[in-house]
Design a protein around this motif. Structure first.
Motif, PDB file in Angstrom:
ATOM      1  N   ASP A  20     -25.743  12.571  -4.791  1.00  0.00           N
ATOM      2  CA  ASP A  20     -26.124  12.558  -6.346  1.00  0.00           C
ATOM      3  C   ASP A  20     -25.074  12.376  -7.028  1.00  0.00           C
ATOM      4  OD1 ASP A  20     -28.953  13.405  -5.720  1.00  0.00           O
ATOM      5  OD2 ASP A  20     -28.204  15.486  -5.526  1.00  0.00           O
ATOM      6  N   TYR A  21     -23.812  12.269  -6.518  1.00  0.00           N
ATOM      7  CA  TYR A  21     -22.731  12.123  -7.282  1.00  0.00           C
ATOM      8  C   TYR A  21     -21.809  10.888  -6.745  1.00  0.00           C
ATOM      9  CZ  TYR A  21     -23.730  16.928  -8.384  1.00  0.00           C
ATOM     10  OH  TYR A  21     -24.438  17.848  -8.780  1.00  0.00           O
ATOM     11  N   TYR A  22     -20.823  10.306  -7.329  1.00  0.00           N
ATOM     12  CA  TYR A  22     -20.030   9.372  -7.306  1.00  0.00           C
ATOM     13  C   TYR A  22     -18.476   9.650  -7.055  1.00  0.00           C
ATOM     14  CZ  TYR A  22     -24.064   7.268  -9.697  1.00  0.00           C
ATOM     15  OH  TYR A  22     -25.213   6.926 -10.109  1.00  0.00           O
ATOM     16  N   GLY A  23     -17.906   8.823  -6.272  1.00  0.00           N
ATOM     17  CA  GLY A  23     -16.311   8.929  -5.817  1.00  0.00           C
ATOM     18  C   GLY A  23     -15.643   8.212  -6.862  1.00  0.00           C
ATOM     19  N   LEU A  24     -14.289   8.373  -6.438  1.00  0.00           N
ATOM     20  CA  LEU A  24     -13.102   8.170  -7.372  1.00  0.00           C
ATOM     21  C   LEU A  24     -12.427   6.789  -6.724  1.00  0.00           C
ATOM     22  CD1 LEU A  24     -11.758  11.371  -8.560  1.00  0.00           C
ATOM     23  CD2 LEU A  24     -13.151   9.782 -10.005  1.00  0.00           C
ATOM     24  N   LYS A  25     -12.231   5.663  -7.491  1.00  0.00           N
ATOM     25  CA  LYS A  25     -11.558   4.623  -7.340  1.00  0.00           C
ATOM     26  C   LYS A  25     -10.013   4.733  -7.839  1.00  0.00           C
ATOM     27  CE  LYS A  25     -14.342   1.783  -8.906  1.00  0.00           C
ATOM     28  NZ  LYS A  25     -15.148   0.544  -9.621  1.00  0.00           N
ATOM     29  N   SER A  26      -9.124   4.991  -7.004  1.00  0.00           N
ATOM     30  CA  SER A  26      -7.539   5.334  -7.366  1.00  0.00           C
ATOM     31  C   SER A  26      -6.659   4.346  -6.938  1.00  0.00           C
ATOM     32  CB  SER A  26      -7.437   6.696  -6.804  1.00  0.00           C
ATOM     33  OG  SER A  26      -7.782   6.896  -5.523  1.00  0.00           O
ATOM     34  N   PRO A  27      -5.479   4.401  -7.546  1.00  0.00           N
ATOM     35  CA  PRO A  27      -4.581   3.343  -7.047  1.00  0.00           C
ATOM     36  C   PRO A  27      -3.956   4.191  -6.030  1.00  0.00           C
ATOM     37  CG  PRO A  27      -3.910   4.127  -8.879  1.00  0.00           C
ATOM     38  CD  PRO A  27      -5.364   4.682  -8.838  1.00  0.00           C
ATOM     39  N   GLY A  28      -3.344   3.269  -4.744  1.00  0.00           N
ATOM     40  CA  GLY A  28      -2.533   3.614  -3.945  1.00  0.00           C
ATOM     41  C   GLY A  28      -3.310   4.826  -3.154  1.00  0.00           C
ATOM     42  N   LEU A  29      -2.471   5.882  -2.643  1.00  0.00           N
ATOM     43  CA  LEU A  29      -2.878   7.136  -1.815  1.00  0.00           C
ATOM     44  C   LEU A  29      -2.749   8.228  -2.629  1.00  0.00           C
ATOM     45  CD1 LEU A  29      -0.808   5.899   1.466  1.00  0.00           C
ATOM     46  CD2 LEU A  29      -3.057   5.317   0.921  1.00  0.00           C
ATOM     47  N   THR A  30      -3.549   8.499  -3.417  1.00  0.00           N
ATOM     48  CA  THR A  30      -3.616   9.469  -4.362  1.00  0.00           C
ATOM     49  C   THR A  30      -4.942  10.438  -4.090  1.00  0.00           C
ATOM     50  OG1 THR A  30      -4.767   8.224  -6.232  1.00  0.00           O
ATOM     51  CG2 THR A  30      -2.456   8.515  -6.244  1.00  0.00           C
ATOM     52  N   TYR A  32      -4.729  13.469  -3.000  1.00  0.00           N
ATOM     53  CA  TYR A  32      -4.507  14.586  -3.273  1.00  0.00           C
ATOM     54  C   TYR A  32      -5.100  15.035  -4.911  1.00  0.00           C
ATOM     55  CZ  TYR A  32      -0.625  12.282  -5.589  1.00  0.00           C
ATOM     56  OH  TYR A  32       0.213  11.093  -6.083  1.00  0.00           O
ATOM     57  N   LEU A  33      -4.769  13.984  -5.639  1.00  0.00           N
ATOM     58  CA  LEU A  33      -5.390  13.909  -7.171  1.00  0.00           C
ATOM     59  C   LEU A  33      -6.913  13.739  -7.187  1.00  0.00           C
ATOM     60  CD1 LEU A  33      -4.773  13.942 -10.087  1.00  0.00           C
ATOM     61  CD2 LEU A  33      -4.413  11.648 -10.096  1.00  0.00           C
ATOM     62  N   ASN A  34      -7.356  13.010  -6.452  1.00  0.00           N
ATOM     63  CA  ASN A  34      -9.051  12.801  -6.377  1.00  0.00           C
ATOM     64  C   ASN A  34      -9.653  14.150  -6.071  1.00  0.00           C
ATOM     65  OD1 ASN A  34      -8.225  10.258  -6.970  1.00  0.00           O
ATOM     66  ND2 ASN A  34      -8.779   9.417  -4.696  1.00  0.00           N
ATOM     67  N   GLU A  93       3.090   7.830  -2.186  1.00  0.00           N
ATOM     68  CA  GLU A  93       4.025   8.900  -1.848  1.00  0.00           C
ATOM     69  C   GLU A  93       2.921   9.996  -1.901  1.00  0.00           C
ATOM     70  OE1 GLU A  93       7.964  11.606  -2.981  1.00  0.00           O
ATOM     71  OE2 GLU A  93       7.331  10.081  -3.988  1.00  0.00           O
ATOM     72  N   GLN A  94       2.997  10.631  -0.648  1.00  0.00           N
ATOM     73  CA  GLN A  94       2.108  12.030  -0.423  1.00  0.00           C
ATOM     74  C   GLN A  94       2.546  13.062  -1.489  1.00  0.00           C
ATOM     75  OE1 GLN A  94      -0.148  14.025   3.307  1.00  0.00           O
ATOM     76  NE2 GLN A  94       2.040  13.647   3.571  1.00  0.00           N
ATOM     77  N   GLN A  95       1.674  13.873  -1.988  1.00  0.00           N
ATOM     78  CA  GLN A  95       1.997  14.747  -2.862  1.00  0.00           C
ATOM     79  C   GLN A  95       1.085  15.966  -2.635  1.00  0.00           C
ATOM     80  OE1 GLN A  95       4.377  14.769  -4.956  1.00  0.00           O
ATOM     81  NE2 GLN A  95       5.117  12.633  -5.271  1.00  0.00           N
ATOM     82  N   ASP A  96       1.403  17.287  -3.313  1.00  0.00           N
ATOM     83  CA  ASP A  96       0.794  18.370  -3.117  1.00  0.00           C
ATOM     84  C   ASP A  96      -0.466  18.684  -4.104  1.00  0.00           C
ATOM     85  OD1 ASP A  96       1.441  21.837  -3.747  1.00  0.00           O
ATOM     86  OD2 ASP A  96      -0.066  20.998  -2.173  1.00  0.00           O
ATOM     87  N   ALA A  97      -1.654  19.028  -3.644  1.00  0.00           N
ATOM     88  CA  ALA A  97      -2.797  18.906  -4.451  1.00  0.00           C
ATOM     89  C   ALA A  97      -2.717  20.272  -5.089  1.00  0.00           C
ATOM     90  CB  ALA A  97      -4.092  19.076  -3.600  1.00  0.00           C
ATOM     91  N   ALA A  98      -2.317  21.359  -4.858  1.00  0.00           N
ATOM     92  CA  ALA A  98      -2.074  22.507  -5.580  1.00  0.00           C
ATOM     93  C   ALA A  98      -1.290  22.222  -6.777  1.00  0.00           C
ATOM     94  CB  ALA A  98      -1.689  23.738  -4.413  1.00  0.00           C
ATOM     95  N   GLU A  99      -0.132  21.581  -6.386  1.00  0.00           N
ATOM     96  CA  GLU A  99       0.871  21.232  -7.563  1.00  0.00           C
ATOM     97  C   GLU A  99       0.085  20.339  -8.621  1.00  0.00           C
ATOM     98  OE1 GLU A  99       4.884  18.745  -8.315  1.00  0.00           O
ATOM     99  OE2 GLU A  99       4.350  19.242  -6.265  1.00  0.00           O
TER     100      GLU A  99
END
Length: 426
Positions: A20-30, A32-34, A93-99
């Motif tokens: 019932d929900y939709y995803g996120l189209k994001s630039p690069g490899l993010t 962690y943000l999605n 660049e891989q980042q931290d989701a908690a941050e």
């Protein structure tokens, strides 16, 4: 139609991979943000709050989140505006989701972020002169240490209880007492003063290995309870941010329970599917996982006489500060002021610790009653359970010669002998 056919049809419908929900189209490899953006979107109180305060003239991130959430209710949305606002330069660049969860909450208005904000009180007691120092701090999440053994699973409830245990610091971890004017053994105690509406727990899977002199990921399993009891309140698990892979390369996803349908969904960037296998089976009160990194619990009932979480934020806001934008507001992790413990405590006139979030520090890191050293040496990498970038290869190399190395070692030794122990751990 027979009962057996109805039951089989019902089971097939429940196992269909629709959403019932939709995803996120994001630039690069993010990813962690999605993952954290989907958690915030599926938190009803937060979603409603950013929509109410989504003024485009404000300096907060609220109106950008409001636009994103409006789009997510209708279709797959893009995160380019959020990425630009957060100033993410390298999207590969891989980042931290908690941050980034903490970063987004710190950029939100007070009204929107108060559901995630709690208050901790700290007490440091010198074991020699019995001098006490009390301080308080706001927080977004609570970091829980994980054991080194892979044989036994870590129980989240036990780790949470250990977080509030009295901790004695001795030996190399002694703290500097201003009354004794030297480093002393001390007891550190932490108390949850204001329980947030949403409790966020960080499992410290990324830790610094002193033997190998590098960061490693702890892959062993954790026992995650369905409910938590904290400060007389009951919390129910509704979201899990997972990390699969290693320290150098991995992927984030989020498993979230819908407040609308009561079903669990897996949010994997653009793809959103209902979970065929729910985290908790029928009658189960916990589940085991090797990939859970962030656990998010929603309060389902309050303790008797509990006040709204906004009261804690108001106590730390300077006079004359408007609510919009949260400018000048004390951030979680700060020591907003020292609480006098009675007569004889006026001598604790020391500067507050550096401006860091609770998750970046050990419990002793936010106690403001121990004077910092005048010129501390460069600290070792922080053991906060997160991933950290490697040092730049372009950094200049120093002390190539034998004499230079000897002089550098003597300088460091003199600094260590003449400087008191720093009261917080980086």
């Amino acid at each position: 139609m027979s009962d057996d056919k109805v039951k089989r049809l019902k089971d097939k419908l429940e196992n269909l991979p629709f959403s019932d929900y939709y995803g996120l189209k994001s630039p690069g490899l993010t990813c962690y943000l999605n993952s954290v953006l989907q958690v915030l979107f599926m938190t009803k109180d937060f979603r409603d709050a950013v929509k109410r305060s989504g003024d485009k003239n404000a300096t907060t991130i609220d109106w950008r989140l409001a636009e994103l959430f409006d789009a997510l209710e209708k279709r797959a949305a893009t995160t380019h505006a959020i990425v630009e606002f957060l100033r993410i330069a390298n999207v590969y660049e891989q980042q931290d989701a908690a941050e980034y969860l903490e970063k987004i909450l710190s950029l939100c208005s007070r009204e929107a972020s108060k559901i995630f904000r709690g208050e901790l009180h700290y007490n440091a007691t010198c074991l020699t002169c019995k001098e006490e120092k009390r301080s308080c701090s706001l927080f977004w999440l609570l970091p829980l240490s994980m054991g080194d053994s892979q044989r036994d699973a870590d129980t989240v409830a036990d780790r949470l209880d250990s977080f509030f245990d009295v901790q004695r610091v001795t030996g190399d971890n002694q703290l500097y007492c201003t009354r004794c004017e030297r480093k002393q053994d001390a007891n550190l105690e932490c108390e949850l003063k204001q329980a947030p509406g949403v409790v966020t727990l960080l499992l410290k899977r990324f830790t610094f290995d002193a033997r190998r002199r590098r960061y490693v990921k702890l892959q062993h399993s954790a026992v995650v309870p369905r409910t938590l009891s904290l400060a007389g309140c009951t919390y129910d698990l509704y979201a899990v941010v997972n990390h699969v892979g290693t320290l150098t390369g991995g992927h984030y996803t989020a498993e979230i329970k819908s407040f609308q349908t009561g079903w669990w969904y897996c949010f994997d960037d653009r793809v959103v599917k209902s979970l065929k296998t729910k985290p908790f089976g029928e009658g189960e009160t916990f589940f085991r996982t090797c990939s859970a990194y962030i656990l998010i619990y929603r309060k389902v009932n309050r303790a008797p006489g509990e006040a709204d979480g906004s009261d804690a934020a108001a106590r730390f806001a300077p006079s004359g500060v408007e609510d919009e934008g949260g400018a000048g507001e004390a951030e979680p992790g700060d020591a907003p002021g020292l609480l006098n413990g009675g007569p004889g405590h006026a001598s604790w006139d020391v500067p507050s610790p550096p401006r860091r979030s609770v998750s970046e520090l050990d419990r002793s890191g936010v106690v403001a009653g121990w004077a910092p050293p005048p010129s501390p040496p460069s600290p070792p990498p922080p053991d906060d359970g997160r991933k950290h970038c490697r040092p730049s290869r372009n950094e200049p190399r120093q002390h190539k010669g034998r004499n230079s190395r000897r002089e550098a070692a003597q300088t460091v030794t003199r600094k260590r002998e003449n400087s008191p122990k720093t009261p917080w751990r980086y």
